[in-house]
Design a protein around this motif. Structure first.
Motif, mmCIF file in Angstrom:
data_model
loop_
_atom_site.group_PDB
_atom_site.id
_atom_site.type_symbol
_atom_site.label_atom_id
_atom_site.label_comp_id
_atom_site.label_asym_id
_atom_site.label_seq_id
_atom_site.Cartn_x
_atom_site.Cartn_y
_atom_site.Cartn_z
ATOM 1 N N PRO A 163 -9.765 -11.412 18.380
ATOM 2 C CA PRO A 163 -10.056 -10.101 17.784
ATOM 3 C C PRO A 163 -9.109 -9.002 18.260
ATOM 4 O O PRO A 163 -8.646 -8.186 17.456
ATOM 5 N N ASP A 164 -8.822 -8.964 19.546
ATOM 6 C CA ASP A 164 -7.906 -7.936 20.056
ATOM 7 C C ASP A 164 -6.505 -8.118 19.497
ATOM 8 O O ASP A 164 -5.778 -7.146 19.290
ATOM 9 N N ARG B 14 -6.573 -6.482 16.118
ATOM 10 C CA ARG B 14 -6.855 -5.046 16.200
ATOM 11 C C ARG B 14 -5.639 -4.260 16.664
ATOM 12 O O ARG B 14 -5.429 -3.123 16.253
ATOM 13 N N ARG B 15 -4.838 -4.861 17.542
ATOM 14 C CA ARG B 15 -3.713 -4.094 18.069
ATOM 15 C C ARG B 15 -2.630 -3.847 17.026
ATOM 16 O O ARG B 15 -1.741 -3.026 17.252
ATOM 17 N N ARG B 16 -2.693 -4.525 15.884
ATOM 18 C CA ARG B 16 -1.740 -4.261 14.817
ATOM 19 C C ARG B 16 -2.158 -3.064 13.958
ATOM 20 O O ARG B 16 -1.382 -2.607 13.117
ATOM 21 N N LEU B 17 -3.380 -2.576 14.156
ATOM 22 C CA LEU B 17 -3.872 -1.470 13.345
ATOM 23 C C LEU B 17 -3.503 -0.132 13.962
ATOM 24 O O LEU B 17 -3.645 0.050 15.179
ATOM 25 N N PRO B 18 -3.048 0.841 13.150
ATOM 26 C CA PRO B 18 -2.851 2.196 13.669
ATOM 27 C C PRO B 18 -4.162 2.735 14.227
ATOM 28 O O PRO B 18 -5.248 2.327 13.795
ATOM 29 N N LEU C 120 -15.192 -26.688 17.806
ATOM 30 C CA LEU C 120 -14.669 -26.431 19.145
ATOM 31 C C LEU C 120 -15.162 -25.132 19.754
ATOM 32 O O LEU C 120 -15.475 -25.074 20.940
ATOM 33 N N ALA C 121 -15.197 -24.067 18.952
ATOM 34 C CA ALA C 121 -15.535 -22.750 19.498
ATOM 35 C C ALA C 121 -15.857 -21.799 18.351
ATOM 36 O O ALA C 121 -15.478 -22.039 17.195
ATOM 37 N N THR C 122 -16.550 -20.721 18.667
ATOM 38 C CA THR C 122 -16.781 -19.653 17.700
ATOM 39 C C THR C 122 -16.011 -18.414 18.134
ATOM 40 O O THR C 122 -15.796 -18.184 19.326
ATOM 41 N N MET C 123 -15.591 -17.636 17.145
ATOM 42 C CA MET C 123 -14.908 -16.379 17.415
ATOM 43 C C MET C 123 -15.895 -15.228 17.291
ATOM 44 O O MET C 123 -17.038 -15.406 16.858
ATOM 45 N N GLU C 124 -15.459 -14.065 17.665
ATOM 46 C CA GLU C 124 -16.332 -12.888 17.649
ATOM 47 C C GLU C 124 -16.843 -12.584 16.248
ATOM 48 O O GLU C 124 -16.110 -12.665 15.262
#
Length: 255
Positions: free
Chosen positions: A27-28, A31-35, A134-138
Protein backbone atom coordinates in the motif's frame (compact mmCIF):
# COMPACT_ATOMS: atom_id res chain seq x y z
CA UNK A 1 -20.88 -21.64 4.57
CA UNK A 2 -17.66 -22.15 2.60
CA UNK A 3 -14.80 -23.70 4.52
CA UNK A 4 -12.09 -21.45 5.90
CA UNK A 5 -8.93 -21.35 3.80
CA UNK A 6 -5.58 -21.12 5.56
CA UNK A 7 -2.78 -18.86 4.36
CA UNK A 8 0.52 -20.66 3.80
CA UNK A 9 3.18 -18.03 3.02
CA UNK A 10 6.05 -20.52 3.25
CA UNK A 11 4.90 -22.69 0.34
CA UNK A 12 5.56 -20.12 -2.37
CA UNK A 13 8.62 -20.40 -4.64
CA UNK A 14 11.89 -18.62 -3.87
CA UNK A 15 11.36 -16.06 -6.64
CA UNK A 16 8.14 -14.87 -4.93
CA UNK A 17 9.76 -14.53 -1.49
CA UNK A 18 10.72 -10.85 -1.93
CA UNK A 19 7.06 -10.03 -2.52
CA UNK A 20 5.56 -12.32 0.11
CA UNK A 21 8.03 -11.17 2.77
CA UNK A 22 7.29 -7.50 2.06
CA UNK A 23 3.60 -7.65 1.15
CA UNK A 24 2.81 -5.21 3.94
CA UNK A 25 4.74 -2.51 2.08
CA UNK A 26 2.55 -2.69 -1.05
CA UNK A 27 0.00 0.00 0.00
CA UNK A 28 2.74 2.51 0.84
CA UNK A 29 4.45 1.73 -2.47
CA UNK A 30 1.49 2.95 -4.50
CA UNK A 31 0.56 5.78 -2.14
CA UNK A 32 3.96 7.39 -2.47
CA UNK A 33 3.33 7.91 -6.19
CA UNK A 34 0.36 10.15 -5.41
CA UNK A 35 0.75 13.93 -5.04
CA UNK A 36 0.09 15.09 -1.48
CA UNK A 37 -3.23 16.76 -2.31
CA UNK A 38 -4.49 13.74 -4.24
CA UNK A 39 -3.48 11.40 -1.41
CA UNK A 40 -5.37 13.66 1.04
CA UNK A 41 -8.54 13.34 -1.08
CA UNK A 42 -8.21 9.54 -1.22
CA UNK A 43 -7.61 9.32 2.54
CA UNK A 44 -10.59 11.57 3.27
CA UNK A 45 -12.88 9.48 1.05
CA UNK A 46 -11.83 6.31 2.86
CA UNK A 47 -12.36 7.88 6.29
CA UNK A 48 -15.81 9.17 5.32
CA UNK A 49 -16.84 5.75 4.02
CA UNK A 50 -15.72 4.10 7.24
CA UNK A 51 -17.61 6.58 9.41
CA UNK A 52 -20.80 6.18 7.40
CA UNK A 53 -20.45 2.45 7.05
CA UNK A 54 -20.59 2.86 3.28
CA UNK A 55 -19.44 0.29 0.79
CA UNK A 56 -19.37 -3.46 0.52
CA UNK A 57 -16.58 -5.89 1.25
CA UNK A 58 -14.87 -7.55 -1.70
CA UNK A 59 -11.76 -9.54 -2.50
CA UNK A 60 -9.63 -10.15 -5.58
CA UNK A 61 -7.22 -12.98 -6.42
CA UNK A 62 -3.65 -11.94 -7.28
CA UNK A 63 -2.46 -15.24 -8.70
CA UNK A 64 1.13 -15.78 -9.80
CA UNK A 65 1.97 -18.98 -11.65
CA UNK A 66 5.33 -20.36 -12.67
CA UNK A 67 8.05 -22.86 -11.83
CA UNK A 68 8.92 -23.59 -8.24
CA UNK A 69 12.63 -23.21 -9.01
CA UNK A 70 14.14 -19.77 -9.61
CA UNK A 71 16.84 -18.58 -12.00
CA UNK A 72 20.37 -18.53 -10.58
CA UNK A 73 20.31 -14.73 -10.40
CA UNK A 74 17.06 -14.74 -8.41
CA UNK A 75 15.12 -12.93 -11.14
CA UNK A 76 11.52 -13.68 -12.07
CA UNK A 77 11.34 -16.77 -14.33
CA UNK A 78 10.57 -16.01 -17.98
CA UNK A 79 7.50 -18.23 -17.83
CA UNK A 80 6.01 -16.74 -14.65
CA UNK A 81 2.60 -15.13 -15.20
CA UNK A 82 -0.22 -13.23 -13.50
CA UNK A 83 -3.93 -14.00 -13.97
CA UNK A 84 -6.08 -11.10 -15.22
CA UNK A 85 -9.51 -10.59 -16.73
CA UNK A 86 -11.13 -7.90 -18.84
CA UNK A 87 -14.69 -7.01 -17.93
CA UNK A 88 -17.34 -7.14 -20.66
CA UNK A 89 -17.92 -3.86 -22.50
CA UNK A 90 -21.68 -4.07 -21.83
CA UNK A 91 -21.45 -3.89 -18.04
CA UNK A 92 -22.75 -0.80 -16.22
CA UNK A 93 -19.67 -0.44 -14.01
CA UNK A 94 -15.99 -0.69 -15.02
CA UNK A 95 -16.89 -1.87 -18.54
CA UNK A 96 -13.88 -3.01 -20.54
CA UNK A 97 -11.54 -2.62 -17.59
CA UNK A 98 -8.74 -5.08 -16.82
CA UNK A 99 -8.87 -6.49 -13.32
CA UNK A 100 -7.86 -9.29 -11.04
CA UNK A 101 -10.63 -11.89 -10.81
CA UNK A 102 -12.78 -11.17 -7.79
CA UNK A 103 -15.92 -9.54 -6.51
CA UNK A 104 -18.21 -8.87 -3.59
CA UNK A 105 -18.26 -11.09 -0.52
CA UNK A 106 -21.23 -13.40 -0.09
CA UNK A 107 -22.73 -14.07 3.34
CA UNK A 108 -21.61 -17.69 3.07
CA UNK A 109 -17.96 -16.78 2.38
CA UNK A 110 -15.64 -17.45 5.30
CA UNK A 111 -13.45 -14.37 4.81
CA UNK A 112 -11.75 -12.64 1.89
CA UNK A 113 -9.65 -15.64 0.85
CA UNK A 114 -12.78 -17.72 0.32
CA UNK A 115 -14.36 -14.85 -1.61
CA UNK A 116 -11.35 -14.45 -3.91
CA UNK A 117 -11.19 -18.17 -4.67
CA UNK A 118 -14.93 -18.48 -5.27
CA UNK A 119 -15.07 -15.46 -7.56
CA UNK A 120 -11.98 -16.57 -9.50
CA UNK A 121 -13.57 -19.97 -10.13
CA UNK A 122 -16.85 -18.37 -11.22
CA UNK A 123 -15.11 -15.97 -13.62
CA UNK A 124 -12.33 -18.13 -15.07
CA UNK A 125 -13.24 -21.74 -14.30
CA UNK A 126 -9.94 -22.20 -12.48
CA UNK A 127 -9.48 -25.26 -10.28
CA UNK A 128 -8.97 -23.62 -6.89
CA UNK A 129 -7.57 -26.85 -5.41
CA UNK A 130 -4.43 -26.14 -7.44
CA UNK A 131 -3.89 -22.76 -5.76
CA UNK A 132 -1.86 -21.89 -2.67
CA UNK A 133 -3.07 -18.73 -0.91
CA UNK A 134 0.02 -17.02 0.52
CA UNK A 135 -0.97 -13.70 2.08
CA UNK A 136 -3.56 -10.92 2.13
CA UNK A 137 -2.86 -7.27 1.43
CA UNK A 138 -4.32 -4.27 3.21
CA UNK A 139 -8.07 -3.71 2.83
CA UNK A 140 -8.40 -0.77 0.45
CA UNK A 141 -11.40 1.47 -0.23
CA UNK A 142 -12.10 2.00 -3.95
CA UNK A 143 -14.11 5.22 -4.09
CA UNK A 144 -15.56 4.91 -7.66
CA UNK A 145 -17.09 1.50 -6.93
CA UNK A 146 -17.65 1.87 -3.18
CA UNK A 147 -15.98 -1.44 -2.35
CA UNK A 148 -13.53 -2.23 0.44
CA UNK A 149 -11.22 -4.66 -1.38
CA UNK A 150 -8.77 -7.19 0.05
CA UNK A 151 -6.22 -8.47 -2.52
CA UNK A 152 -5.33 -12.12 -1.86
CA UNK A 153 -1.85 -13.10 -3.02
CA UNK A 154 -1.63 -16.72 -4.23
CA UNK A 155 0.64 -19.03 -6.18
CA UNK A 156 0.29 -22.13 -8.33
CA UNK A 157 3.00 -24.07 -10.16
CA UNK A 158 0.29 -25.13 -12.62
CA UNK A 159 -3.20 -23.60 -12.31
CA UNK A 160 -4.60 -25.62 -15.21
CA UNK A 161 -6.91 -24.23 -17.89
CA UNK A 162 -8.67 -20.89 -17.53
CA UNK A 163 -11.27 -19.34 -19.82
CA UNK A 164 -14.18 -16.95 -20.01
CA UNK A 165 -17.12 -18.54 -18.17
CA UNK A 166 -19.79 -15.88 -18.71
CA UNK A 167 -19.39 -13.62 -21.77
CA UNK A 168 -21.97 -11.23 -20.34
CA UNK A 169 -19.56 -10.41 -17.52
CA UNK A 170 -16.06 -11.16 -18.83
CA UNK A 171 -14.50 -10.51 -22.24
CA UNK A 172 -10.97 -11.85 -21.70
CA UNK A 173 -9.22 -14.20 -19.29
CA UNK A 174 -5.45 -14.24 -19.67
CA UNK A 175 -2.33 -15.45 -17.91
CA UNK A 176 -0.07 -12.49 -18.66
CA UNK A 177 3.72 -12.97 -18.49
CA UNK A 178 5.21 -11.09 -15.53
CA UNK A 179 8.00 -9.95 -17.88
CA UNK A 180 5.35 -7.94 -19.79
CA UNK A 181 4.70 -5.86 -16.67
CA UNK A 182 8.42 -5.51 -15.90
CA UNK A 183 9.22 -4.34 -19.45
CA UNK A 184 9.60 -0.52 -19.33
CA UNK A 185 8.32 -0.26 -22.93
CA UNK A 186 4.87 -1.39 -21.76
CA UNK A 187 4.56 1.15 -18.95
CA UNK A 188 2.87 4.56 -18.85
CA UNK A 189 0.77 6.80 -16.64
CA UNK A 190 -2.98 7.16 -17.25
CA UNK A 191 -5.62 9.57 -15.97
CA UNK A 192 -9.36 9.78 -16.53
CA UNK A 193 -11.37 12.88 -17.36
CA UNK A 194 -12.59 15.10 -15.75
CA UNK A 195 -9.49 14.75 -13.59
CA UNK A 196 -6.17 16.31 -14.50
CA UNK A 197 -2.78 14.75 -15.14
CA UNK A 198 -2.09 15.09 -11.40
CA UNK A 199 -4.45 12.15 -10.88
CA UNK A 200 -2.54 9.91 -13.30
CA UNK A 201 -1.60 6.45 -12.03
CA UNK A 202 0.67 3.68 -13.28
CA UNK A 203 -0.63 1.59 -16.16
CA UNK A 204 0.48 -1.19 -18.50
CA UNK A 205 -0.27 -1.29 -22.23
CA UNK A 206 -0.48 -4.92 -23.37
CA UNK A 207 -1.76 -6.61 -26.51
CA UNK A 208 -5.22 -7.50 -25.16
CA UNK A 209 -5.70 -4.92 -22.46
CA UNK A 210 -4.79 -1.68 -20.77
CA UNK A 211 -4.19 -2.35 -17.08
CA UNK A 212 -4.82 0.80 -15.05
CA UNK A 213 -6.67 2.05 -11.95
CA UNK A 214 -6.53 -0.01 -8.78
CA UNK A 215 -5.19 -3.08 -10.61
CA UNK A 216 -2.40 -1.10 -12.25
CA UNK A 217 -1.49 0.50 -8.93
CA UNK A 218 -1.26 -2.85 -7.15
CA UNK A 219 0.86 -4.44 -9.89
CA UNK A 220 3.19 -1.43 -10.03
CA UNK A 221 3.57 -1.48 -6.25
CA UNK A 222 4.28 -5.22 -6.25
CA UNK A 223 7.04 -4.75 -8.82
CA UNK A 224 8.59 -2.03 -6.65
CA UNK A 225 8.33 -3.98 -3.40
CA UNK A 226 9.70 -7.20 -4.89
CA UNK A 227 12.62 -5.39 -6.52
CA UNK A 228 11.51 -6.44 -10.03
CA UNK A 229 10.80 -2.97 -11.42
CA UNK A 230 13.10 -1.44 -14.02
CA UNK A 231 13.44 2.30 -14.67
CA UNK A 232 10.59 3.55 -16.87
CA UNK A 233 9.28 6.84 -18.26
CA UNK A 234 6.79 8.21 -15.72
CA UNK A 235 6.52 11.30 -17.92
CA UNK A 236 4.62 9.27 -20.53
CA UNK A 237 1.13 10.38 -19.46
CA UNK A 238 -2.02 9.72 -21.50
CA UNK A 239 -5.71 10.30 -20.96
CA UNK A 240 -7.61 7.02 -20.60
CA UNK A 241 -9.36 7.11 -23.99
CA UNK A 242 -6.07 7.88 -25.73
CA UNK A 243 -4.39 4.96 -24.02
CA UNK A 244 -7.28 2.57 -24.74
CA UNK A 245 -7.04 3.43 -28.43
CA UNK A 246 -3.53 1.95 -28.45
CA UNK A 247 -4.59 -1.50 -27.19
CA UNK A 248 -3.76 -4.12 -29.79
CA UNK A 249 -1.11 -2.02 -31.52
CA UNK A 250 2.55 -2.86 -31.87
CA UNK A 251 3.38 -0.71 -28.88
CA UNK A 252 1.25 -2.88 -26.63
CA UNK A 253 2.75 -6.27 -27.37
CA UNK A 254 4.13 -8.06 -24.28
CA UNK A 255 7.82 -8.78 -24.71
Amino acid sequence: MSAAVSLTPDVGPAWLRPLVDNVGRVPDAFRRRLPADVLALVTAAKATAQLRGDGRDAAVLVLFSGPESAPVDGAVPDDADLLLTVRASTLRHHAGQAAFPGGACDPDDDGPVATALREAHEETGIDTSRLRPLATMERTFIAPSGFHVVPVLAYSPDPGPVAVVNEAETAVVARVPVRAFVNPANRLMVYRRPHSRRFAGPAFLLNEMLVWGFTGQVISAMLDVAGWAQPWDTGNVLELDEAMALVGGEGGTPR
